[in-house]
Design an enzyme around this catalytic site. Structure first.
Site, mmCIF file in Angstrom:
data_model
loop_
_atom_site.group_PDB
_atom_site.id
_atom_site.type_symbol
_atom_site.label_atom_id
_atom_site.label_comp_id
_atom_site.label_asym_id
_atom_site.label_seq_id
_atom_site.Cartn_x
_atom_site.Cartn_y
_atom_site.Cartn_z
ATOM 1 N N ALA A 65 86.925 102.413 43.693
ATOM 2 C CA ALA A 65 88.192 101.740 43.442
ATOM 3 C C ALA A 65 88.309 101.503 41.936
ATOM 4 O O ALA A 65 87.299 101.409 41.230
ATOM 5 C CB ALA A 65 88.246 100.423 44.205
ATOM 6 N N GLU A 132 78.871 98.442 44.229
ATOM 7 C CA GLU A 132 79.722 97.263 44.011
ATOM 8 C C GLU A 132 78.926 96.029 43.616
ATOM 9 O O GLU A 132 79.407 95.175 42.878
ATOM 10 C CB GLU A 132 80.540 96.959 45.271
ATOM 11 C CG GLU A 132 81.640 97.965 45.576
ATOM 12 C CD GLU A 132 81.184 99.129 46.438
ATOM 13 O OE1 GLU A 132 79.955 99.355 46.556
ATOM 14 O OE2 GLU A 132 82.059 99.816 46.990
#
Ligand code: CAA
Length: 258
Positions: A65, A132
């Protein structure tokens, strides 16, 4: 809808969607995900298409992302607006088979996007990971759920907790990818595989996809029950008659419902 962050093309009955933000390693921003969702649903509804390929560049399928986009978001932004994740489930609505052809980085949301596809073909330079944790966040598009189902708990936990990347060999050994091919052959091999699938009866292919996916979301008994119902349903199709008759007559089948 005109596309700025993806490229689309069709090769006979195969649709190819190329993620196209090469300077940002195909980081997945909302605009790209909107376009991807739109293209997927269009090809899914297109009678002329039997299989869809999603791919990126030689360096990156997608590096996750878009961090720049997310950096300024507040909790209220992401919760109320379903920012970042709002388009991620579109792939689940696609009933035709989708192949991820992964070269280079498939990290974070890139790895999650690949895992939402039905088949992952990896180039020998592919690298998968859920980094992440290094950003002070966690996988948010299915990584903590789909990775353990693909590679079992210990490896999924290690990848999510450490942010370590795995190379194509490790990903194949772990069962995340179906096959590794040399980088230079990835696109052709993905197109060949997609053309093979697209050459079969589309309703039968859709039933197979539905049935295999049920293995992830039901008990064994429920999954086997669904499989049996769908297997019986294939006998209501002209293509089952044609497929078996062609075998008996030692000729190639001419499936009607493609
Ligand atoms: N978002 C935004 N931009 C990104 C990006 C990302 N996820 N990944 C790479 N880029 C950009 C870089 O900022 C850089 O842009 P500039 O040239 O303008 O500086 C460009 O792409 C090239 O990247 P690098 O210079 O960093 O290339 P590299 O070869 O040195 O390193 C890399 C490659 C290891 C993939 C590194 O770019 C990296 O670590 N990227 C971030 C990976 C990541 O953390 N992904 C998870 C995102 S969070 C997420 O996905 C949440 C979720 O579950 C939905």
């Amino acid at each position: 809808m005109s596309y700025e962050n993806i490229l689309v093309e069709t090769v006979e009955r195969v649709a190819v969607i190329t993620l196209h933000r090469p300077k940002a390693l195909n980081a997945l921003n909302d605009a790209l995900m909107d376009e991807l969702g739109d293209a997927l649903l269009r090809f899914d509804a297109d009678e002329a298409i039997g299989c869809i390929v999603i791919t990126g560049t030689d360096k990156a399928f997608a590096a996750g992302a878009d961090i720049g986009m997310m950096a300024g978001y507040s909790y209220m932004d992401v919760y109320k607006g379903d920012y970042v994740t709002r388009n991620w489930e579109t792939l689940r609505r696609v009933r035709k088979p989708v192949i991820a052809a992964v070269a280079g980085y498939a990290l974070g949301g890139g790895c999650e996007l690949a895992m939402m596809c039905d088949i992952i073909l990896a180039a020998d330079n592919a690298r998968f990971g859920q980094p992440e944790v290094k950003l002070g966040t966690m996988p948010g598009a299915g990584g903590t759920q789909r990775l353990p189902r693909a590679v079992a708990k210990a490896k999924a936990m290690e990848l999510c907790l450490t942010g370590r990347m795995m190379d194509a060999d490790e990903a194949e050994r772990a069962g995340l990818v179906s096959r590794i091919v040399p980088l230079a052959e990835l696109r052709d091999e993905a197109l060949r595989t997609a053309a093979t699938v697209a050459g079969y009866s589309l309703p039968i292919v859709m039933m197979i996809k539905e049935s295999v996916n049920a293995a992830y979301e039901s008990t064994l008994a429920e999954g086997v029950h669904l499989e049996r119902r769908l297997f019986h349903a294939t006998f209501a199709t002209e293509d089952q008659k044609e497929g078996m008759q062609a075998f008996v007559e030692k000729r190639a089948p001419a499936f009607r419902h493609r």
